[in-house]
Design a protein around this motif. Sequence first.
Motif, PDB file in Angstrom:
ATOM      1  N   ASP A 474       1.690  -1.222  -0.091  1.00 38.17           N
ATOM      2  CA  ASP A 474       0.201  -0.528  -0.020  1.00 38.17           C
ATOM      3  C   ASP A 474       1.068   1.818  -0.320  1.00 38.17           C
ATOM      4  OD1 ASP A 474      -1.897  -1.472   0.300  1.00 38.17           O
ATOM      5  OD2 ASP A 474      -2.454  -1.837   2.269  1.00 38.17           O
ATOM      6  N   VAL A 475       0.429   2.413  -1.144  1.00 39.52           N
ATOM      7  CA  VAL A 475       1.568   3.315  -0.887  1.00 39.52           C
ATOM      8  C   VAL A 475       1.121   4.627  -0.734  1.00 39.52           C
ATOM      9  CG1 VAL A 475       2.982   4.296  -2.788  1.00 39.52           C
ATOM     10  CG2 VAL A 475       2.881   1.895  -3.328  1.00 39.52           C
ATOM     11  N   GLU A 476       1.501   5.122  -0.042  1.00 36.11           N
ATOM     12  CA  GLU A 476       1.132   6.503  -0.490  1.00 36.11           C
ATOM     13  C   GLU A 476       2.317   7.761  -0.127  1.00 36.11           C
ATOM     14  OE1 GLU A 476       0.476   7.853   4.031  1.00 36.11           O
ATOM     15  OE2 GLU A 476      -1.448   6.759   4.022  1.00 36.11           O
ATOM     16  N   LEU A 477       1.685   8.574  -1.871  1.00 39.45           N
ATOM     17  CA  LEU A 477       2.240   8.891  -2.614  1.00 39.45           C
ATOM     18  C   LEU A 477       2.306  10.379  -2.686  1.00 39.45           C
ATOM     19  CD1 LEU A 477       4.441   8.773  -6.796  1.00 39.45           C
ATOM     20  CD2 LEU A 477       3.229  10.233  -5.916  1.00 39.45           C
ATOM     21  N   LEU A 478       3.167  11.155  -2.555  1.00 39.75           N
ATOM     22  CA  LEU A 478       3.476  13.117  -1.859  1.00 39.75           C
ATOM     23  C   LEU A 478       3.900  13.730  -2.890  1.00 39.75           C
ATOM     24  CD1 LEU A 478       4.466  12.448   1.821  1.00 39.75           C
ATOM     25  CD2 LEU A 478       1.917  12.900   0.941  1.00 39.75           C
ATOM     26  N   ASP A 479       3.691  14.689  -3.750  1.00 38.81           N
ATOM     27  CA  ASP A 479       4.173  15.655  -4.749  1.00 38.81           C
ATOM     28  C   ASP A 479       3.705  16.867  -4.291  1.00 38.81           C
ATOM     29  OD1 ASP A 479       5.887  14.898  -7.457  1.00 38.81           O
ATOM     30  OD2 ASP A 479       4.906  16.712  -7.578  1.00 38.81           O
ATOM     31  N   ARG A 480       4.510  17.964  -4.897  1.00 39.74           N
ATOM     32  CA  ARG A 480       3.803  18.997  -4.620  1.00 39.74           C
ATOM     33  C   ARG A 480       3.593  19.913  -5.846  1.00 39.74           C
ATOM     34  NH1 ARG A 480       9.294  21.677  -2.905  1.00 39.74           N
ATOM     35  NH2 ARG A 480      10.503  22.114  -4.699  1.00 39.74           N
ATOM     36  N   LEU A 481       2.455  20.818  -5.621  1.00 41.44           N
ATOM     37  CA  LEU A 481       2.295  21.893  -6.297  1.00 41.44           C
ATOM     38  C   LEU A 481       2.368  23.420  -5.671  1.00 41.44           C
ATOM     39  CD1 LEU A 481      -0.894  21.444  -7.917  1.00 41.44           C
ATOM     40  CD2 LEU A 481       1.563  20.860  -9.021  1.00 41.44           C
ATOM     41  N   PRO A 482       2.962  24.144  -6.236  1.00 42.36           N
ATOM     42  CA  PRO A 482       3.204  25.697  -5.867  1.00 42.36           C
ATOM     43  C   PRO A 482       1.703  25.938  -5.199  1.00 42.36           C
ATOM     44  CG  PRO A 482       3.162  25.767  -8.180  1.00 42.36           C
ATOM     45  CD  PRO A 482       3.385  24.510  -8.628  1.00 42.36           C
ATOM     46  N   TYR A 483       1.511  27.871  -4.513  1.00 42.20           N
ATOM     47  CA  TYR A 483       0.651  27.882  -4.359  1.00 42.20           C
ATOM     48  C   TYR A 483       0.872  29.746  -3.795  1.00 42.20           C
ATOM     49  CZ  TYR A 483       2.049  28.312   0.759  1.00 42.20           C
ATOM     50  OH  TYR A 483       3.185  28.806   1.736  1.00 42.20           O
ATOM     51  N   SER A 484       0.085  30.238  -4.115  1.00 40.23           N
ATOM     52  CA  SER A 484      -0.160  32.222  -3.925  1.00 40.23           C
ATOM     53  C   SER A 484      -1.059  32.004  -3.063  1.00 40.23           C
ATOM     54  CB  SER A 484      -0.257  31.730  -5.359  1.00 40.23           C
ATOM     55  OG  SER A 484      -0.473  33.516  -5.394  1.00 40.23           O
ATOM     56  N   GLU A 485      -0.550  33.361  -2.388  1.00 38.22           N
ATOM     57  CA  GLU A 485      -1.126  33.876  -1.442  1.00 38.22           C
ATOM     58  C   GLU A 485      -1.978  35.566  -2.393  1.00 38.22           C
ATOM     59  OE1 GLU A 485       0.887  34.420   1.980  1.00 38.22           O
ATOM     60  OE2 GLU A 485       0.731  32.208   3.056  1.00 38.22           O
ATOM     61  N   HIS A 486      -1.590  35.056  -3.674  1.00 39.54           N
ATOM     62  CA  HIS A 486      -1.571  36.694  -4.222  1.00 39.54           C
ATOM     63  C   HIS A 486      -2.796  36.408  -5.260  1.00 39.54           C
ATOM     64  CE1 HIS A 486       2.219  39.232  -3.778  1.00 39.54           C
ATOM     65  NE2 HIS A 486       2.456  37.866  -3.433  1.00 39.54           N
ATOM     66  N   GLU A 487      -3.733  37.437  -5.073  1.00 38.61           N
ATOM     67  CA  GLU A 487      -5.161  37.074  -5.185  1.00 38.61           C
ATOM     68  C   GLU A 487      -4.773  37.453  -7.466  1.00 38.61           C
ATOM     69  OE1 GLU A 487      -8.589  39.752  -4.908  1.00 38.61           O
ATOM     70  OE2 GLU A 487      -8.719  39.271  -2.968  1.00 38.61           O
ATOM     71  N   ASP A 488      -4.091  37.634  -7.950  1.00 34.79           N
ATOM     72  CA  ASP A 488      -3.534  38.092  -9.109  1.00 34.79           C
ATOM     73  C   ASP A 488      -2.716  36.787  -9.884  1.00 34.79           C
ATOM     74  OD1 ASP A 488      -4.947  41.025  -9.223  1.00 34.79           O
ATOM     75  OD2 ASP A 488      -2.941  41.393  -9.313  1.00 34.79           O
ATOM     76  N   PRO A 534      -0.903  38.985 -13.892  1.00 35.68           N
ATOM     77  CA  PRO A 534      -1.001  39.911 -14.828  1.00 35.68           C
ATOM     78  C   PRO A 534      -0.077  40.714 -15.753  1.00 35.68           C
ATOM     79  CG  PRO A 534      -2.259  40.714 -12.896  1.00 35.68           C
ATOM     80  CD  PRO A 534      -1.106  38.785 -12.414  1.00 35.68           C
ATOM     81  N   GLU A 535      -0.183  40.728 -16.977  1.00 36.49           N
ATOM     82  CA  GLU A 535       0.938  41.115 -17.540  1.00 36.49           C
ATOM     83  C   GLU A 535       1.619  42.512 -17.281  1.00 36.49           C
ATOM     84  OE1 GLU A 535       1.528  40.920 -20.901  1.00 36.49           O
ATOM     85  OE2 GLU A 535       0.302  39.191 -21.400  1.00 36.49           O
ATOM     86  N   GLY A 536       2.404  42.898 -17.190  1.00 34.38           N
ATOM     87  CA  GLY A 536       4.079  43.538 -16.545  1.00 34.38           C
ATOM     88  C   GLY A 536       3.898  43.301 -15.304  1.00 34.38           C
ATOM     89  N   LYS A 537       4.039  41.472 -14.959  1.00 37.67           N
ATOM     90  CA  LYS A 537       4.517  41.247 -13.854  1.00 37.67           C
ATOM     91  C   LYS A 537       5.894  40.488 -13.940  1.00 37.67           C
ATOM     92  CE  LYS A 537       2.017  44.570 -10.558  1.00 37.67           C
ATOM     93  NZ  LYS A 537       2.917  44.824 -10.313  1.00 37.67           N
ATOM     94  N   ILE A 538       5.939  39.991 -12.086  1.00 40.30           N
ATOM     95  CA  ILE A 538       7.479  38.940 -12.664  1.00 40.30           C
ATOM     96  C   ILE A 538       6.950  37.610 -12.249  1.00 40.30           C
ATOM     97  CG2 ILE A 538       9.245  39.753 -14.026  1.00 40.30           C
ATOM     98  CD1 ILE A 538      10.269  39.967 -11.347  1.00 40.30           C
ATOM     99  N   LEU A 539       7.578  36.638 -12.188  1.00 42.17           N
ATOM    100  CA  LEU A 539       6.675  35.162 -11.538  1.00 42.17           C
ATOM    101  C   LEU A 539       8.155  34.965 -10.506  1.00 42.17           C
ATOM    102  CD1 LEU A 539       5.248  33.025 -10.667  1.00 42.17           C
ATOM    103  CD2 LEU A 539       5.579  31.725 -12.308  1.00 42.17           C
ATOM    104  N   ARG A 540       7.864  34.905  -9.419  1.00 40.46           N
ATOM    105  CA  ARG A 540       9.020  34.731  -8.609  1.00 40.46           C
ATOM    106  C   ARG A 540       8.638  33.596  -7.977  1.00 40.46           C
ATOM    107  NH1 ARG A 540      11.997  39.791  -5.921  1.00 40.46           N
ATOM    108  NH2 ARG A 540      12.543  41.031  -7.860  1.00 40.46           N
TER     109      ARG A 540
END
Length: 540
Positions: A474-488, A534-540
């Motif tokens: 029986d396997v429990e596999l864990l992975d992750r995705l990014p999350y954001s606290e910015h509405e945009d 949004p346009e004009g912003k950068i992703l970090r």
Amino acid sequence: MRAMMCILWCLATPAFSETFTVRSAPSAVLVYNGAAKVSREFTIQLPAGRHEVILPDLPYVVEDVLPQIEVLNATLGPVSVRSRSLPPLVGADANAVTAARNLVKANKTALAEHMDTEAGIRAEADAAKAQIEFLKSLGQNEGLPADAAGLSEVATMIGGQTLQARQKILETERIIRALTDLRDELGKDVKNAEDALAALLTADEDRAQVQFSLSTDVEVTAEVAVSYFAPASWTPQYEVALLKADPVTLSIARGAAIAQHSGEDWIDVKMSLSTLQVEDGLVPSNIRPRRLRLADPLQQSDRARLSDGVSSLAEPIIEAPVIIESAELPSVNYEGPGVTYSIPNTVTVANEVEATRVSFDTVTFAAEVFARAVPLHDDTAFLMARFENTSGEPFFEVPDALFTVDNRFVGLEWMPEIAAGDHGVLAFGSIEDLRLERDVLNRQEGDTGIISRSNARNEEIQITARNLGSEEWDVELLDRLPYSEHEDLVVSFTSSPEPDQENVDAQRGILMWKFNLAPGGDKLIEVEQNLRWPEGKILR
């Protein structure tokens, strides 16, 4: 009339005062984290009157804090401590010093006699070597017989005598080897005896004398309990054993390692261990001023320096001034009623030596075995066991618990704290038959370069788990995705199959898939994550 006054004077005068010198030893010890409360108990047969009691053999640690003294059947008076210019110990200690001196003398005599014996054996070996050299010189003597019969007789004599001499040398060398080993043992006996004598002669330097008065109107047997604090500590120790047979069980053998620096040995004492810290909780926390300051956002030139020479950068996402709060990290204190463990058998813990290890008991739980897979970091899954702590007592965090699986040692590893009634999950090493792969198949961005001015990113992730062994898991596999606290900044994903749980253990972006992996089987998980901003912003 004079006779009556004499009787009244005798009645008003207190009984004759006596001085009692009482030798004692620790009888019970309660060890906290950082200190120990050491107790001594004894009785004194007291006549009526006010008497002085001297305890000449307490450790030097009592000179800093007066010991606590409790008395039954008598009234306790003033207490004083003396640690300098102490009178010599008498009685048993004087006899012990005499015995120690006699032992040193006897051991030195035995060593000297042994050296004489060894010297005699070496002299025999030297004589045999000299005999061989003399026999060699006979072969070069000009006065040897000229006839063959005479020469043969001389040669036979030289050969026989040389053989006997060499055999004597071999025998003495064998004896000398044995004598050398015995000489080393005798030398150790001399040193041990000298160390024991030195410890007795310097005992006054490491002790304190406590004196107090006891008063009683009638003859009584006074019961006295003396307690004091001394430097000591203990740490929990666990041996965790997993048995995978049906039913699966997990056993934890509990114990402790105890060390003390009290200045005295604790010999056959009744031992208790407490999780409380005696120095905590006496002083309230300090409150510090809270300072806020304003700082300008990083300028373009500043960002260029921070990005190792990249000259073309987007405008900063945050346009407003940054608020920075200056504060110190809080200290962590253990709070609660604590737990006390009483060891059933008496314990001996020597002063300033390696920690003494004691065993408590072994508790056994029903357990669930499964495999945990984290393909983001690991190539294999890991054997895990989940159980409920129904012992009624907590398990404490330790850095080096001992782990075994089916009576096979697998390693020393950190063990987390598991509260009473809580569920615990423990790891027991990698499962080499469960192999993991994680690949990013496609990453799409609007532009190329170190920092993109695009407002979208898509990633396709493929995860594969394979069972190369003959055991079902029986396997429990864990992975992750990014999350954001910015509405945009919008984060979304699709998965095939869907995860069984999101935000595992209240950790945002952590996903879990649960599945059964048969022998020779594999499991494919595909995840596509999408990011929009949004346009004009950068992703970090």
